[in-house]
Every structure is written in C-alpha cells, then in structure tokens.
Scaffold this motif. Structure first.
Motif, PDB file in Angstrom:
ATOM      1  N   VAL A  16       0.901  -1.227   0.073  1.00 14.44           N
ATOM      2  CA  VAL A  16       0.109  -0.015  -0.064  1.00 14.44           C
ATOM      3  C   VAL A  16       0.871   1.380   0.015  1.00 14.44           C
ATOM      4  CG1 VAL A  16      -2.007  -1.104   1.096  1.00 14.44           C
ATOM      5  CG2 VAL A  16      -0.355   0.196   2.555  1.00 14.44           C
ATOM      6  N   MET A  17       0.398   2.348  -0.463  1.00 14.21           N
ATOM      7  CA  MET A  17       0.910   3.693  -0.162  1.00 14.21           C
ATOM      8  C   MET A  17       0.161   4.608   0.095  1.00 14.21           C
ATOM      9  SD  MET A  17       0.531   4.026  -4.491  1.00 14.21           S
ATOM     10  CE  MET A  17       0.815   5.792  -4.559  1.00 14.21           C
ATOM     11  N   ASP A  18       0.364   5.922  -0.059  1.00 10.27           N
ATOM     12  CA  ASP A  18      -0.559   7.124   0.454  1.00 10.27           C
ATOM     13  C   ASP A  18      -0.520   7.431   1.972  1.00 10.27           C
ATOM     14  OD1 ASP A  18      -0.508   8.107  -2.260  1.00 10.27           O
ATOM     15  OD2 ASP A  18      -2.514   7.162  -2.622  1.00 10.27           O
ATOM     16  N   TYR A  19       0.565   7.252   2.508  1.00  6.05           N
ATOM     17  CA  TYR A  19       0.534   7.383   4.006  1.00  6.05           C
ATOM     18  C   TYR A  19       1.303   8.616   4.451  1.00  6.05           C
ATOM     19  CZ  TYR A  19       4.008   4.020   3.434  1.00  6.05           C
ATOM     20  OH  TYR A  19       5.202   3.195   3.043  1.00  6.05           O
ATOM     21  N   SER A  20       1.253   9.254   5.546  1.00  6.85           N
ATOM     22  CA  SER A  20       1.889  10.451   6.041  1.00  6.85           C
ATOM     23  C   SER A  20       2.219  10.609   7.463  1.00  6.85           C
ATOM     24  CB  SER A  20       0.851  11.677   5.751  1.00  6.85           C
ATOM     25  OG  SER A  20       0.818  11.588   4.546  1.00  6.85           O
ATOM     26  N   VAL A  21       2.958  11.170   7.956  1.00  6.71           N
ATOM     27  CA  VAL A  21       3.133  11.384   9.376  1.00  6.71           C
ATOM     28  C   VAL A  21       2.140  12.383   9.918  1.00  6.71           C
ATOM     29  CG1 VAL A  21       4.894  12.017  11.368  1.00  6.71           C
ATOM     30  CG2 VAL A  21       5.698  10.614   9.298  1.00  6.71           C
ATOM     31  N   LEU A  22       1.631  12.018  11.176  1.00  7.69           N
ATOM     32  CA  LEU A  22       0.915  13.074  11.972  1.00  7.69           C
ATOM     33  C   LEU A  22       1.588  13.360  13.302  1.00  7.69           C
ATOM     34  CD1 LEU A  22      -1.938  14.920  12.134  1.00  7.69           C
ATOM     35  CD2 LEU A  22      -2.675  12.592  13.320  1.00  7.69           C
ATOM     36  N   ILE A  23       1.684  14.569  13.547  1.00  7.07           N
ATOM     37  CA  ILE A  23       1.945  14.991  14.785  1.00  7.07           C
ATOM     38  C   ILE A  23       1.106  15.824  15.352  1.00  7.07           C
ATOM     39  CG2 ILE A  23       4.006  16.433  15.988  1.00  7.07           C
ATOM     40  CD1 ILE A  23       5.627  15.916  13.332  1.00  7.07           C
ATOM     41  N   ALA A  24       0.928  15.317  16.903  1.00  7.09           N
ATOM     42  CA  ALA A  24      -0.034  15.968  17.561  1.00  7.09           C
ATOM     43  C   ALA A  24       0.802  16.940  18.599  1.00  7.09           C
ATOM     44  CB  ALA A  24      -1.173  15.323  18.262  1.00  7.09           C
ATOM     45  N   ILE A  25       0.636  18.195  19.063  1.00  9.03           N
ATOM     46  CA  ILE A  25       1.489  18.748  20.141  1.00  9.03           C
ATOM     47  C   ILE A  25       0.400  19.560  21.188  1.00  9.03           C
ATOM     48  CG2 ILE A  25       3.170  20.614  20.658  1.00  9.03           C
ATOM     49  CD1 ILE A  25       3.923  20.429  17.502  1.00  9.03           C
ATOM     50  N   VAL A  26       0.817  18.996  22.413  1.00  6.01           N
ATOM     51  CA  VAL A  26      -0.083  19.409  23.515  1.00  6.01           C
ATOM     52  C   VAL A  26       0.935  20.256  24.361  1.00  6.01           C
ATOM     53  CG1 VAL A  26      -1.364  18.918  25.481  1.00  6.01           C
ATOM     54  CG2 VAL A  26      -1.296  17.302  23.518  1.00  6.01           C
ATOM     55  N   PRO A  45       3.608  10.118  25.114  1.00  8.35           N
ATOM     56  CA  PRO A  45       4.100  10.966  24.324  1.00  8.35           C
ATOM     57  C   PRO A  45       5.899  11.580  24.744  1.00  8.35           C
ATOM     58  CG  PRO A  45       3.194  12.200  26.188  1.00  8.35           C
ATOM     59  CD  PRO A  45       2.959  10.720  26.179  1.00  8.35           C
ATOM     60  N   PHE A  46       6.358  11.976  23.595  1.00  8.90           N
ATOM     61  CA  PHE A  46       7.763  12.438  23.902  1.00  8.90           C
ATOM     62  C   PHE A  46       7.472  13.910  24.326  1.00  8.90           C
ATOM     63  CE2 PHE A  46       7.793   9.924  19.750  1.00  8.90           C
ATOM     64  CZ  PHE A  46       8.401   8.761  20.178  1.00  8.90           C
ATOM     65  N   THR A  47       8.361  14.382  25.422  1.00 14.91           N
ATOM     66  CA  THR A  47       8.110  15.743  26.091  1.00 14.91           C
ATOM     67  C   THR A  47       9.316  16.346  26.107  1.00 14.91           C
ATOM     68  OG1 THR A  47       8.526  14.587  28.097  1.00 14.91           O
ATOM     69  CG2 THR A  47       6.450  14.384  27.560  1.00 14.91           C
ATOM     70  N   ALA A  48       9.245  17.513  25.982  1.00 15.38           N
ATOM     71  CA  ALA A  48      10.433  18.634  26.119  1.00 15.38           C
ATOM     72  C   ALA A  48       9.722  19.924  26.975  1.00 15.38           C
ATOM     73  CB  ALA A  48      10.548  19.105  24.821  1.00 15.38           C
ATOM     74  N   VAL A  49      10.831  20.837  27.522  1.00 13.59           N
ATOM     75  CA  VAL A  49      10.593  21.895  28.247  1.00 13.59           C
ATOM     76  C   VAL A  49      11.404  22.969  27.593  1.00 13.59           C
ATOM     77  CG1 VAL A  49      10.575  22.993  30.584  1.00 13.59           C
ATOM     78  CG2 VAL A  49       9.934  20.608  30.429  1.00 13.59           C
ATOM     79  N   GLU A  50      10.769  23.911  27.397  1.00 12.60           N
ATOM     80  CA  GLU A  50      11.336  25.011  26.711  1.00 12.60           C
ATOM     81  C   GLU A  50      10.694  26.505  26.867  1.00 12.60           C
ATOM     82  OE1 GLU A  50      13.407  26.461  22.300  1.00 12.60           O
ATOM     83  OE2 GLU A  50      12.155  24.677  22.551  1.00 12.60           O
ATOM     84  N   GLY A  51      11.151  27.573  27.093  1.00 11.86           N
ATOM     85  CA  GLY A  51      10.639  28.748  27.373  1.00 11.86           C
ATOM     86  C   GLY A  51       9.612  28.811  28.234  1.00 11.86           C
ATOM     87  N   GLY A  52       9.564  28.247  29.575  1.00 14.16           N
ATOM     88  CA  GLY A  52       8.389  28.032  30.376  1.00 14.16           C
ATOM     89  C   GLY A  52       7.356  27.296  30.048  1.00 14.16           C
ATOM     90  N   ARG A  54       5.790  23.420  28.652  1.00 16.22           N
ATOM     91  CA  ARG A  54       5.992  21.743  28.752  1.00 16.22           C
ATOM     92  C   ARG A  54       5.147  21.257  27.477  1.00 16.22           C
ATOM     93  NH1 ARG A  54       3.080  19.293  32.838  1.00 16.22           N
ATOM     94  NH2 ARG A  54       4.027  17.458  32.362  1.00 16.22           N
ATOM     95  N   ARG A  55       5.840  20.771  26.675  1.00 12.58           N
ATOM     96  CA  ARG A  55       5.230  20.332  25.320  1.00 12.58           C
ATOM     97  C   ARG A  55       5.300  18.665  25.293  1.00 12.58           C
ATOM     98  NH1 ARG A  55       8.122  24.657  23.567  1.00 12.58           N
ATOM     99  NH2 ARG A  55       6.887  26.242  23.084  1.00 12.58           N
ATOM    100  N   ALA A  56       4.195  18.206  24.699  1.00 14.85           N
ATOM    101  CA  ALA A  56       4.152  16.880  24.471  1.00 14.85           C
ATOM    102  C   ALA A  56       3.832  16.561  23.080  1.00 14.85           C
ATOM    103  CB  ALA A  56       2.889  16.111  25.387  1.00 14.85           C
ATOM    104  N   TYR A  57       4.445  15.517  22.436  1.00 16.11           N
ATOM    105  CA  TYR A  57       4.630  15.203  21.174  1.00 16.11           C
ATOM    106  C   TYR A  57       3.894  13.868  20.941  1.00 16.11           C
ATOM    107  CZ  TYR A  57       7.206  19.462  20.826  1.00 16.11           C
ATOM    108  OH  TYR A  57       7.962  20.720  20.760  1.00 16.11           O
ATOM    109  N   TYR A  58       3.090  13.902  20.001  1.00 18.64           N
ATOM    110  CA  TYR A  58       2.676  12.336  19.829  1.00 18.64           C
ATOM    111  C   TYR A  58       2.484  12.080  18.268  1.00 18.64           C
ATOM    112  CZ  TYR A  58      -0.036  13.062  24.193  1.00 18.64           C
ATOM    113  OH  TYR A  58      -0.253  13.222  25.431  1.00 18.64           O
ATOM    114  N   VAL A  59       3.395  11.253  17.909  1.00 20.85           N
ATOM    115  CA  VAL A  59       3.745  10.918  16.412  1.00 20.85           C
ATOM    116  C   VAL A  59       3.148   9.396  15.857  1.00 20.85           C
ATOM    117  CG1 VAL A  59       5.761  10.656  14.702  1.00 20.85           C
ATOM    118  CG2 VAL A  59       5.950  12.125  16.791  1.00 20.85           C
ATOM    119  N   GLY A  60       2.483   9.344  14.637  1.00 19.67           N
ATOM    120  CA  GLY A  60       1.842   8.382  14.208  1.00 19.67           C
ATOM    121  C   GLY A  60       1.979   8.681  12.895  1.00 19.67           C
ATOM    122  N   ILE A  61       1.527   7.511  12.243  1.00 20.56           N
ATOM    123  CA  ILE A  61       1.417   7.375  10.611  1.00 20.56           C
ATOM    124  C   ILE A  61      -0.008   7.344  10.258  1.00 20.56           C
ATOM    125  CG2 ILE A  61       1.576   6.088   8.621  1.00 20.56           C
ATOM    126  CD1 ILE A  61       4.527   5.509   9.509  1.00 20.56           C
TER     127      ILE A  61
END
Length: 110
Positions: A16-26, A45-52, A54-61
C-alpha cells in the motif's frame, strides 16, 4: 525514527501507499504539573520543556492505504511523463523508501 521505519516497512509489505506522518502537540505552562495523556504507542508522548512551556509530542502514521492497482500504475506513468519531480504516485517499495528517507532527514534522536 524506529517506529516510523518499522511502520513504513509493514505498509510496504502490505503493498500500500499514500500515508503520512501526523504530529500532535499538547502544550502546558511549566507550572502545570498535570501529566500529559498517554499515547497509543509505547514511549509516547515525547516531552520537552522550553521557554516556560511543557510540550508533549504524539507521532503516528495516518494513511489512506491505497493499493497499488492498475489505475495507480497508469497515474504513475502520466505523472512520470508530465508532473514535476518528485512524484508521489510510485510503487509501494519506492514509496516506503522515499517516506523513510524524507523522515530520517527530519527526525533527530527520536
């Protein structure tokens, strides 16, 4: 990177083909210590702290799971002859390689 590569290989085997990466940020203020919702995949989620913040990143296809049919082959020939490069209508092997190569250039240490 590993999850995306594994998913792309599985979709390639399914032909199969026609897939993409989707990133959600909280995003939350750093003072808010409420846990982020769990992801559907282990390690998310993958998390990071920057500039006061907190961010959570959810990644999927996400995908449409288009089968490599005769109509897709015809579309490939037409796009090969007339469309600018790179073309997206390519067989699942080439699509997976293109998808993995593109994402590996953009994801570092994930």
């Amino acid at each position: 990177r590993t999850v995306i590569n594994q998913d792309a290989r599985a979709l390639q085997k399914m032909r199969v083909m026609d897939y993409s990466v989707l990133i959600a940020i909280v995003e939350q203020d750093q003072a808010n210590q409420e846990p982020f919702p769990p992801g559907l995949l282990p390690g998310q989620p993958f998390t990071a702290v920057e500039g006061g913040k907190r961010r959570a990143y959810y990644v999927g296809i996400i995908d449409f799971l288009q089968a490599w049919t005769i109509s897709k082959k015809v579309a490939h020939v037409i796009k090969f002859l007339f469309a600018p490069r790179p073309i997206s209508t390519v067989d699942p092997d080439a699509y997976a390689e293109q998808f993995v190569r593109y994402n590996n250039m953009r994801w570092i240490g994930v």
